[in-house]
Design an enzyme around this catalytic site. Sequence first.
Site, PDB file in Angstrom:
ATOM      1  N   ASP A 129      -4.534   0.852   0.598  1.00 26.06           N
ATOM      2  CA  ASP A 129      -4.599   0.400  -0.789  1.00 26.06           C
ATOM      3  C   ASP A 129      -4.619  -1.118  -0.887  1.00 26.06           C
ATOM      4  O   ASP A 129      -5.298  -1.672  -1.748  1.00 26.06           O
ATOM      5  CB  ASP A 129      -3.412   0.953  -1.589  1.00 26.06           C
TER       6      ASP A 129
ATOM      7  N   ARG B  66       8.066   9.116   1.498  1.00 25.13           N
ATOM      8  CA  ARG B  66       7.591   8.339   0.357  1.00 25.13           C
ATOM      9  C   ARG B  66       7.780   9.164  -0.916  1.00 25.13           C
ATOM     10  O   ARG B  66       7.492  10.360  -0.933  1.00 25.13           O
ATOM     11  CB  ARG B  66       6.106   8.016   0.544  1.00 25.13           C
TER      12      ARG B  66
ATOM     13  N   HIS C 230      -9.392  11.152   1.530  1.00 25.66           N
ATOM     14  CA  HIS C 230      -8.347  11.874   2.245  1.00 25.66           C
ATOM     15  C   HIS C 230      -8.888  12.851   3.281  1.00 25.66           C
ATOM     16  O   HIS C 230      -8.243  13.112   4.276  1.00 25.66           O
ATOM     17  CB  HIS C 230      -7.371  12.520   1.263  1.00 25.66           C
TER      18      HIS C 230
ATOM     19  N   ARG D  55     -11.686   2.554  -2.448  1.00 27.59           N
ATOM     20  CA  ARG D  55     -11.726   3.073  -1.080  1.00 27.59           C
ATOM     21  C   ARG D  55     -12.503   4.383  -0.962  1.00 27.59           C
ATOM     22  O   ARG D  55     -12.824   4.827   0.138  1.00 27.59           O
ATOM     23  CB  ARG D  55     -10.293   3.262  -0.545  1.00 27.59           C
TER      24      ARG D  55
ATOM     25  N   GLU E 266       1.382  -2.771  -1.235  1.00 30.08           N
ATOM     26  CA  GLU E 266      -0.024  -2.357  -1.284  1.00 30.08           C
ATOM     27  C   GLU E 266      -0.750  -2.914  -2.505  1.00 30.08           C
ATOM     28  O   GLU E 266      -1.907  -2.591  -2.751  1.00 30.08           O
ATOM     29  CB  GLU E 266      -0.167  -0.826  -1.191  1.00 30.08           C
TER      30      GLU E 266
ATOM     31  N   CYS F 112       1.707   1.312   7.481  1.00 31.87           N
ATOM     32  CA  CYS F 112       1.372   2.732   7.610  1.00 31.87           C
ATOM     33  C   CYS F 112      -0.029   3.036   7.087  1.00 31.87           C
ATOM     34  O   CYS F 112      -0.353   4.175   6.809  1.00 31.87           O
ATOM     35  CB  CYS F 112       2.415   3.606   6.933  1.00 31.87           C
TER      36      CYS F 112
HETATM   37  C1  PEP Z   1      -1.938   3.099   2.108  1.00 29.55           C
HETATM   38  O1  PEP Z   1      -2.316   2.862   0.961  1.00 29.55           O
HETATM   39  O2  PEP Z   1      -2.208   2.371   3.079  1.00 29.55           O
HETATM   40  C2  PEP Z   1      -1.143   4.309   2.386  1.00 29.55           C
HETATM   41  C3  PEP Z   1      -0.602   4.490   3.550  1.00 29.55           C
HETATM   42  O3  PEP Z   1      -1.023   5.227   1.395  1.00 29.55           O
HETATM   43  P1  PEP Z   1      -2.148   6.296   0.955  1.00 29.55           P
HETATM   44  O4  PEP Z   1      -3.267   6.232   1.956  1.00 29.55           O
HETATM   45  O5  PEP Z   1      -1.490   7.623   0.905  1.00 29.55           O
HETATM   46  O6  PEP Z   1      -2.528   5.797  -0.392  1.00 29.55           O
HETATM   47 MG    MG Z   2      -1.374   3.881  -0.706  1.00 30.49          MG
END
Ligand code: PEP
Ligand code: MG
Length: 766
Positions: A631, A508, A365, A641, A607, A678
């Site tokens: 994901d 979300r 993140h 990841r 995802e 997204c």
């Molecule tokens: C994803 O998994 O692509 C997503 C947008 O959600 P996050 O990165 O918050 O898991």
């Molecule tokens: Mg995600």
Amino acid sequence: MLNSLRAIIQEVHSESEVGRVLEVIVERIHEAMGVDVCSVYLCDDENDRHLLVASHGLDPEAIGNTALKKGEGLVSYVAGRAEPINLKNAKLHPRFKLIEGIGEEIFPSFLGVPLISARRVHGVLVVQGQEERRFDEQEEAFLVTLGAQLAGVIAHADAMKGVPFVHQPSQPQIPVDARFQGLRGAPGIAHARAIVVQAPLQPESVGRREVTDIDQELEQFERALAQAREEIAALAGRLEGRVGKDEQAVFDAYQHMLDDNSLPAEIRAKIREGSWAQGALLEVVSEHSRAFANFEDEYLRERAADVRSIGRRLLDGLTEIGREQRDLSEGIIIIGEEITADIVAGFDQKYLKGIVSTRGSANSHVAILARALNVPTVVGAVDLPILDLEGQELIVDGHYGRVFASPSKQLADYFESVIEEEAEFNDELTALKDEPCETRDGLRIRLWVNIGLASDLTRSLDMGAEGIGLFRTEVPFMTSQTFPTEEEQRLIYREQMEAFNPRPVTMRTLDIGGDKSLSYFPIREDNPFLGWRGIRVTLDHPDIFIAQARAMIAANADLECQLRIMLPMISNLLEIEEACALIDRAYAESREEGLKVKRPQIGAMIEVPAAVYQARHIAAKLDFLAVGSNDLTQYMLAVDRNNSRVADLYQELHPAVIWALREVAVAAHRESKPIGICGEMAGSAAGAILLVAMGYDVLSMSASNIPRIKWVLRQISLMQARKILARVLRMSDAQEIREFMRKQILSLGLERMMPVHVPEVFKASA
Ligand code: PEP
Ligand code: MG
């Protein structure tokens, strides 16, 4: 032998200094196998030799002083073949070479195993005996197992330049144009002075120093101690009344550890014995945290983290870390072991030019946050000598995941010109802000923004965001001390909706679990990414879900903007039915309360691979689909990841991921439902071109990527994109697709989207 294997592995893991690990391992192997000699030889690439670095049985004087040239003797033979060699009589082997004078003459039996980590041979572990015999299979398996453990420790120490004898004890002098390789965190180039914001609590990174003035060391320690006590008191004061008694007790425990008779007494004693302050601190902290970590009781084990936290605070005090951030007047690059989003948030964005961390990977993140903030970032730069870089001039190349220290004028000038070019490009892009995102043959694509990690609403609108494609609602939950109330949530959501009104806003539902945890709602699992995550948590807690849905619906009252509620981690249709029933209830209750609200649209994130193959059924039940490619890539490829060890395998352009994305688009179109994405992939030129060709209507991304993607899509036609996709769909390898896309981007005249290329002259590693 099996019992001793476990005990040895445990002992190895509890040692923090590699020199000690080597000593422990040769002694324990000698005891467990009853061999006369056990030695470790390490590759010393700089001097093209294998150096004896630890031994039980050979002349102690030989340790660190005896080496075999690469290619010579059985040790080189084992290293070269990268396989164990087990010999009844080593002297009969054609590669045998006797090193005179180290006591090896009388040992015929020989078993050598290579020390391999991440495909690289770091050295060889050898046992020898007086009796002429082959070692049996169990003995061989025993040594191979320990070799694998030892290799991991050596690889890490090697990266930190901390292997005894192979590296000099301390190398504070950073060579000119020293280059360190990491992973791409956020694109762009930064050139500024480094500030260490978080010291690694490891002996290798602190190094060693001769002490000439013990009083001065003591004085320095006392200052750091006083400062740490003050900080803890201030932190406790700040939280008083806001957290419960149990949480406050943590601060009491910290203060207790800083009592004169506790840790400080031991540290002072070591300094008086001649250790330098940092070294003494690390020794004491390691001893205590090791002792706590070995407890059966979970509560006591957790205290190891407290000791480390206190240790890190004291070390920061000793190294003056963190002081300069209060008084910034020029651009800085922050460096640290594990830079978290809150550390980044603590800096004035005006001065934050770059970020480098030794941990993390491209999709953690902090990297997403850095991209949102447009701060060039390198993560996972494991061999960065953090403390030696304090105050040094650095260049961060976020395009290639590289860091240059002590740059020459030539290198600095080169990168300054690149920075200038990039700034010019960014200025040109701002002119596109109010232009539509339309391909040359007139296809209109919606560019929306992902928000939550950086709640910079104005910036998103300035970049031309036409809606919110993903609001990560877990972020306000993560920064709060308890679950936020319904009203607190409503106010947060309202702010987003008012700012974007009348544009659509996608909220979300809470996506905790995996790598996102709430301090007040801990989830402990062996395999969190496959565990209680996203929708699974909130459906098990309908109270949390319904309060959130009501807050979202109420926040939308009287506004024109369309609220879209998006469900994360959907893996079956029952989850959708249950979630829709709860949202319906929240909607009905809001109306009963007399609020003027519209029915929200409901969509699912795709995802999880299961959802890809059920996308048509899911689309039939809902208003929209949005792919979470971050994901989806992780689950399709079974690659965490956040794990830098497997970061090379995390490939958004893997054919399996591309086919999955296409499958979802086809399913949504068959049900005539909008399909968006997204994940971070939408913000890359290659990703955007392929997604548009597949028929994705909405691309949602970090704000800073919006102008660039708009620039790309306005210069190509849907026809061209489809031709590119058709060729990509025939390819079977991620590397091939990446290279093909690179060439396509160049031939379309979009080279300004490509990372800069550093001339060969700068490529030599430090
Ligand atoms: C994803 O998994 O692509 C997503 C947008 O959600 P996050 O990165 O918050 O898991
Ligand atoms: Mg995600």
